[in-house]
Structures are given as C-alpha cells and as structure tokens.
Design a protein around this motif. Structure first.
Motif, PDB file in Angstrom:
ATOM      1  N   GLY A 190      60.940  64.996  60.294  1.00 14.04           N
ATOM      2  CA  GLY A 190      59.851  64.406  61.064  1.00 14.04           C
ATOM      3  C   GLY A 190      59.023  65.459  61.785  1.00 14.04           C
ATOM      4  N   TRP A 191      59.671  66.519  62.254  1.00 15.06           N
ATOM      5  CA  TRP A 191      58.942  67.619  62.905  1.00 15.06           C
ATOM      6  C   TRP A 191      58.014  68.314  61.913  1.00 15.06           C
ATOM      7  CZ3 TRP A 191      59.528  72.961  61.903  1.00 15.06           C
ATOM      8  CH2 TRP A 191      58.874  73.808  62.818  1.00 15.06           C
ATOM      9  N   LEU A 192      58.466  68.526  60.695  1.00 16.57           N
ATOM     10  CA  LEU A 192      57.609  69.144  59.675  1.00 16.57           C
ATOM     11  C   LEU A 192      56.406  68.262  59.361  1.00 16.57           C
ATOM     12  CD1 LEU A 192      60.258  70.547  57.143  1.00 16.57           C
ATOM     13  CD2 LEU A 192      58.867  71.850  58.763  1.00 16.57           C
ATOM     14  N   ILE A 193      56.632  66.962  59.195  1.00 24.06           N
ATOM     15  CA  ILE A 193      55.530  66.049  58.871  1.00 24.06           C
ATOM     16  C   ILE A 193      54.538  65.980  60.028  1.00 24.06           C
ATOM     17  CG2 ILE A 193      54.948  63.657  58.296  1.00 24.06           C
ATOM     18  CD1 ILE A 193      57.656  63.447  56.914  1.00 24.06           C
ATOM     19  N   SER A 194      55.034  65.983  61.264  1.00 25.38           N
ATOM     20  CA  SER A 194      54.120  65.936  62.413  1.00 25.38           C
ATOM     21  C   SER A 194      53.236  67.175  62.472  1.00 25.38           C
ATOM     22  CB  SER A 194      54.921  65.796  63.703  1.00 25.38           C
ATOM     23  OG  SER A 194      55.701  66.961  63.950  1.00 25.38           O
ATOM     24  N   ASN A 195      53.773  68.340  62.126  1.00 23.75           N
ATOM     25  CA  ASN A 195      52.944  69.549  62.093  1.00 23.75           C
ATOM     26  C   ASN A 195      51.886  69.464  61.011  1.00 23.75           C
ATOM     27  OD1 ASN A 195      54.040  71.196  64.201  1.00 23.75           O
ATOM     28  ND2 ASN A 195      55.865  71.466  62.968  1.00 23.75           N
ATOM     29  N   MET A 196      52.232  68.877  59.860  1.00 26.60           N
ATOM     30  CA  MET A 196      51.221  68.704  58.808  1.00 26.60           C
ATOM     31  C   MET A 196      50.106  67.766  59.262  1.00 26.60           C
ATOM     32  SD  MET A 196      53.707  68.333  55.479  1.00 26.60           S
ATOM     33  CE  MET A 196      54.949  69.557  55.110  1.00 26.60           C
ATOM     34  N   LEU A 197      50.468  66.685  59.951  1.00 23.45           N
ATOM     35  CA  LEU A 197      49.469  65.719  60.399  1.00 23.45           C
ATOM     36  C   LEU A 197      48.612  66.282  61.525  1.00 23.45           C
ATOM     37  CD1 LEU A 197      51.577  62.421  60.349  1.00 23.45           C
ATOM     38  CD2 LEU A 197      49.850  63.147  58.709  1.00 23.45           C
ATOM     39  N   PHE A 198      49.200  67.128  62.379  1.00 25.01           N
ATOM     40  CA  PHE A 198      48.412  67.725  63.452  1.00 25.01           C
ATOM     41  C   PHE A 198      47.408  68.749  62.929  1.00 25.01           C
ATOM     42  CE2 PHE A 198      51.643  66.482  66.787  1.00 25.01           C
ATOM     43  CZ  PHE A 198      50.742  65.702  67.494  1.00 25.01           C
ATOM     44  N   SER A 199      47.640  69.272  61.731  1.00 25.25           N
ATOM     45  CA  SER A 199      46.663  70.182  61.136  1.00 25.25           C
ATOM     46  C   SER A 199      45.499  69.445  60.495  1.00 25.25           C
ATOM     47  CB  SER A 199      47.348  71.068  60.087  1.00 25.25           C
ATOM     48  OG  SER A 199      47.871  70.274  59.024  1.00 25.25           O
ATOM     49  N   MET A 200      45.536  68.114  60.483  1.00 25.81           N
ATOM     50  CA  MET A 200      44.460  67.278  59.968  1.00 25.81           C
ATOM     51  C   MET A 200      43.828  66.513  61.134  1.00 25.81           C
ATOM     52  SD  MET A 200      46.518  65.708  56.698  1.00 25.81           S
ATOM     53  CE  MET A 200      47.505  66.769  55.641  1.00 25.81           C
ATOM     54  N   PRO A 201      42.650  65.934  60.942  1.00 22.20           N
ATOM     55  CA  PRO A 201      42.017  65.161  62.025  1.00 22.20           C
ATOM     56  C   PRO A 201      42.633  63.774  62.202  1.00 22.20           C
ATOM     57  CG  PRO A 201      40.608  65.173  60.101  1.00 22.20           C
ATOM     58  CD  PRO A 201      41.753  66.089  59.780  1.00 22.20           C
ATOM     59  N   VAL A 202      43.964  63.689  62.244  1.00 28.28           N
ATOM     60  CA  VAL A 202      44.671  62.414  62.440  1.00 28.28           C
ATOM     61  C   VAL A 202      45.775  62.650  63.477  1.00 28.28           C
ATOM     62  CG1 VAL A 202      44.169  61.232  60.276  1.00 28.28           C
ATOM     63  CG2 VAL A 202      45.950  62.978  60.325  1.00 28.28           C
ATOM     64  N   LEU A 203      45.362  62.975  64.698  1.00 28.74           N
ATOM     65  CA  LEU A 203      46.333  63.337  65.725  1.00 28.74           C
ATOM     66  C   LEU A 203      47.231  62.168  66.109  1.00 28.74           C
ATOM     67  CD1 LEU A 203      44.129  65.528  68.088  1.00 28.74           C
ATOM     68  CD2 LEU A 203      45.630  66.261  66.233  1.00 28.74           C
ATOM     69  N   VAL A 204      46.694  60.941  66.009  1.00 30.77           N
ATOM     70  CA  VAL A 204      47.499  59.804  66.431  1.00 30.77           C
ATOM     71  C   VAL A 204      48.712  59.625  65.526  1.00 30.77           C
ATOM     72  CG1 VAL A 204      46.093  58.183  65.094  1.00 30.77           C
ATOM     73  CG2 VAL A 204      47.415  57.360  67.038  1.00 30.77           C
ATOM     74  N   TYR A 205      48.555  59.867  64.231  1.00 24.23           N
ATOM     75  CA  TYR A 205      49.686  59.743  63.316  1.00 24.23           C
ATOM     76  C   TYR A 205      50.673  60.899  63.506  1.00 24.23           C
ATOM     77  CZ  TYR A 205      46.595  56.335  61.179  1.00 24.23           C
ATOM     78  OH  TYR A 205      45.775  55.261  60.979  1.00 24.23           O
ATOM     79  N   GLY A 206      50.166  62.080  63.871  1.00 31.04           N
ATOM     80  CA  GLY A 206      51.068  63.165  64.242  1.00 31.04           C
ATOM     81  C   GLY A 206      51.880  62.821  65.472  1.00 31.04           C
ATOM     82  N   GLY A 207      51.253  62.122  66.436  1.00 29.86           N
ATOM     83  CA  GLY A 207      51.992  61.664  67.615  1.00 29.86           C
ATOM     84  C   GLY A 207      53.068  60.663  67.269  1.00 29.86           C
ATOM     85  N   TYR A 208      52.762  59.768  66.316  1.00 29.88           N
ATOM     86  CA  TYR A 208      53.778  58.807  65.879  1.00 29.88           C
ATOM     87  C   TYR A 208      54.978  59.517  65.250  1.00 29.88           C
ATOM     88  CZ  TYR A 208      50.418  55.056  66.673  1.00 29.88           C
ATOM     89  OH  TYR A 208      49.545  54.177  67.248  1.00 29.88           O
ATOM     90  N   MET A 209      54.731  60.567  64.463  1.00 30.65           N
ATOM     91  CA  MET A 209      55.838  61.300  63.846  1.00 30.65           C
ATOM     92  C   MET A 209      56.625  62.088  64.889  1.00 30.65           C
ATOM     93  SD  MET A 209      56.036  60.370  60.842  1.00 30.65           S
ATOM     94  CE  MET A 209      57.462  61.410  60.564  1.00 30.65           C
ATOM     95  N   ILE A 210      55.971  62.550  65.955  1.00 27.99           N
ATOM     96  CA  ILE A 210      56.713  63.183  67.048  1.00 27.99           C
ATOM     97  C   ILE A 210      57.628  62.159  67.713  1.00 27.99           C
ATOM     98  CG2 ILE A 210      56.415  64.100  69.374  1.00 27.99           C
ATOM     99  CD1 ILE A 210      54.242  65.818  68.431  1.00 27.99           C
ATOM    100  N   LEU A 211      57.122  60.925  67.840  1.00 29.44           N
ATOM    101  CA  LEU A 211      57.960  59.862  68.402  1.00 29.44           C
ATOM    102  C   LEU A 211      59.175  59.607  67.520  1.00 29.44           C
ATOM    103  CD1 LEU A 211      58.340  57.678  70.559  1.00 29.44           C
ATOM    104  CD2 LEU A 211      56.930  56.163  69.146  1.00 29.44           C
ATOM    105  N   VAL A 212      58.990  59.627  66.201  1.00 32.18           N
ATOM    106  CA  VAL A 212      60.113  59.458  65.274  1.00 32.18           C
ATOM    107  C   VAL A 212      61.095  60.617  65.421  1.00 32.18           C
ATOM    108  CG1 VAL A 212      60.740  59.383  62.832  1.00 32.18           C
ATOM    109  CG2 VAL A 212      58.780  58.069  63.650  1.00 32.18           C
ATOM    110  N   THR A 213      60.570  61.836  65.568  1.00 33.28           N
ATOM    111  CA  THR A 213      61.434  63.005  65.739  1.00 33.28           C
ATOM    112  C   THR A 213      62.280  62.890  67.005  1.00 33.28           C
ATOM    113  OG1 THR A 213      59.791  64.381  64.608  1.00 33.28           O
ATOM    114  CG2 THR A 213      61.461  65.506  65.921  1.00 33.28           C
TER     115      THR A 213
END
Length: 323
Positions: A190-213
């Motif tokens: 989940g930490w890896l996926i959140s970093n991938m999402l934070f590198s895109m203009p979809v910060l809210v989904y990166g936040g959701y993956m941080i919550l999963v982590t």
C-alpha cells in the motif's frame, strides 16, 4: 603471543554479542541511499516546491523504512532481570548477571551479560537467536545450543518457547508473528501504491492508500498483541522473575500508523472538497457547452438583411408608380 589486547590471531575467536541485526542494517542502508540520491537532485527544484518535496520524500522514505525494518528487529517485546543464577548445567558455580529476553516477529533473542562481564575466568556476554520463521526449526536450533553447551540461563529461557514445552507459548508467538509480518508486507505494498498515486494529479486516492497502509499496520499490532491475552509462563531465577513489556519496534510501528491516520485526516477532506469543486465546475462547463450547441444558428440572409438589401429599390419603385 597475543595481538590487540589478548586476541590470538591463529586460533578460533570467541563468540561476540552483536548489537544490531544485519538485515535491519541492510534495510536502513538501502533507504538512506535513496534519501541521499534524492538530496543530490533537490537543488534542481526551484521555489517553495523544494521544501514541499523534501518533506514529502523524507517522510515517505522514513515510513517505508519502518515498515520493512521492524520485521527483522527483535524488540517487539522485551524484558530484563538481574539475578544470581547457575552458569553451567551440573555445576554449583553461581554468577551475577543480567538476563534479557527480546521477542520479535521471527524468533527470540536471549542475552546474558555478567556483572561484571569477566567472572570465573570467563567472559560472560552472550546473545543467542532462536528463530521460528518459515524454513527455520526452533527445536533444532535449541538442540544445537544444547550440543554447544550454552549457559544454563539461556537454555532455560529458550526452553520456555520450545514446541514441546508445557508453557505452550511457541504456537501463539509463532502464529501471531507470521500474521503480523504478512500484514506489514501488505502495508508495504500500500505504501508503494500511495507513492505512485502521489506522483500523479490524484492526491485524494494517494491519501486513501495511505489510510489502507496505516490500517494494515494497526492490524499487525493487533495480531501481535493478542499474545498478551494468554497467560505468560513464569520465568523465575530464584526470587527474581523476568517480565516482558512492549518494545521499541512495537511503539515505533504504532507511532507511524498514527502519523498515517493524522495525515489522511488533514489531506483527504481538503482534497475531496477540491475534487468535488472541480467536478461541479466541469459539469457546469459541459452543460454550458451543450446549451450553446443546441441554439439555432441565425442564417446569413435574414429578414433584416433582406430589408436592408431591397429597401432602397422598393421605395424608388413605389415613388415611380405614384408619379
């Protein structure tokens, strides 16, 4: 002949107590190298974005290092006791020493440090690891310790965690350690996926993956803490008793998971409101474009244009008729 304070260079050296796990050192060195690599390219970022990327990358690497490193540490649960105990089996020789128990996800470490270290013409400084990870046989490692003739306090503590011990804590710690390790690996994904999402203009989904982590890190803590619900077998050294408490790795994992939760509570609501505003704005724009496309276009030769074009000719013809 001796060399370097009593070291015999042509004879086998005595066992030394290690201070850190080699796997933990490798993990920390790997993440430090990634952090240093990022610091080399940091001057190329201009303006306020430099501080933003510095905090973002350093905190992210710290979280990833914690998730991986705590799986190889041996201080999820620790305990110490100072006691006068026998040093070897079938011997009445007593020594004063600190006996330590360090429980990790993959096994236990039992330490024995004399007070002072040099007693009865020996150096009493031991740190023995007994593993129960997949592919490791705890009872076989314990039997090897018997063959080597380890000190009696170490064998006494290690025997409490053996598979055939009447204490019955081997299966509890082993299963809880396996589940905690598995959930931590899911948290790492989940930490890896959140970093991938934070590198895109979809910060809210990166936040959701941080919550999963963070959620899976909490699940690992709950899995390990279930062992405390069962009665622990007493480890007695005369009148002294060895009691264990949660160690540094447990509290570090808890603090990191709480950091995840606080970060999500700060970032996700704001990003969600911003995402909704952008969606509403895009819907209004689409409706406006649709309404503009549905309007009837005005023809080039309308009635007004005709009157302007033929008005002068008609008036002249009418005047000519009346004349």
């Amino acid at each position: 002949m001796t060399l370097f304070d009593g070291v015999y260079p042509f004879y086998p050296q005595p066992r030394k107590a290690f201070a850190f796990n080699v796997s933990s050192i490798i993990v920390i060195a790997l993440f430090l190298s990634l952090a240093l690599s990022f610091l080399l390219i940091l001057p190329g970022i201009r303006g306020r974005a430099r501080l933003y990327w510095l905090l973002r990358v350093i905190l992210s690497l710290f979280i990833g290092a914690v998730i991986v490193a705590v799986q190889f540490t041996g201080d999820w649960e620790t305990g110490w006791v100072t006691a006068n105990t026998s040093y070897k089996s079938f011997s009445r020789t007593m020594v004063n020493a600190d006996v330590g128990l360090h429980i990790g996800l993959g096994g236990v470490n039992v330490t024995l440090v004399g007070n002072p270290v040099n007693q009865i013409n020996e150096t009493i400084n031991y740190n023995e690891h007994f593993a129960w990870r997949f592919g490791e046989n705890y009872d076989q490692i314990y039997n090897q310790g018997l063959v080597k003739g380890l000190p009696s306090p170490i064998l006494y503590v290690a025997e409490k965690f053996s598979q055939h011990s009447p204490c019955g804590v081997y299966s509890q710690y082993r299963i809880s350690g396996h589940y905690a390790s598995a959930t931590l690996w899911v948290a790492f994904c989940g930490w890896l996926i959140s970093n991938m999402l934070f590198s895109m203009p979809v910060l809210v989904y990166g936040g959701y993956m941080i919550l999963v982590t963070g959620a899976f890190m909490i699940f690992s803590l709950l899995s390990f803490s279930t062992v405390r619900n069962s009665p622990m077998c007493a480890i007695q050294f005369g009148p002294a008793s060895l009691q264990t408490v949660y160690g540094a790795s447990f509290w570090l994992t808890l603090a990191t998971s709480r950091h995840h939760t606080c970060f999500v509570c700060d970032v996700v609501p704001g990003e969600t409101r911003g995402l909704r505003r952008r969606q509403i704005r895009s819907v209004h724009l689409l409706l406006k474009q649709a309404s503009c496309s549905m309007k009837v276009p005005v023809p080039l030769h309308s009635e007004k244009h005709r009157s302007r074009r033929w008005g002068g000719v008609g008036s002249q013809a009418t005047v000519g008729l009346f004349q």
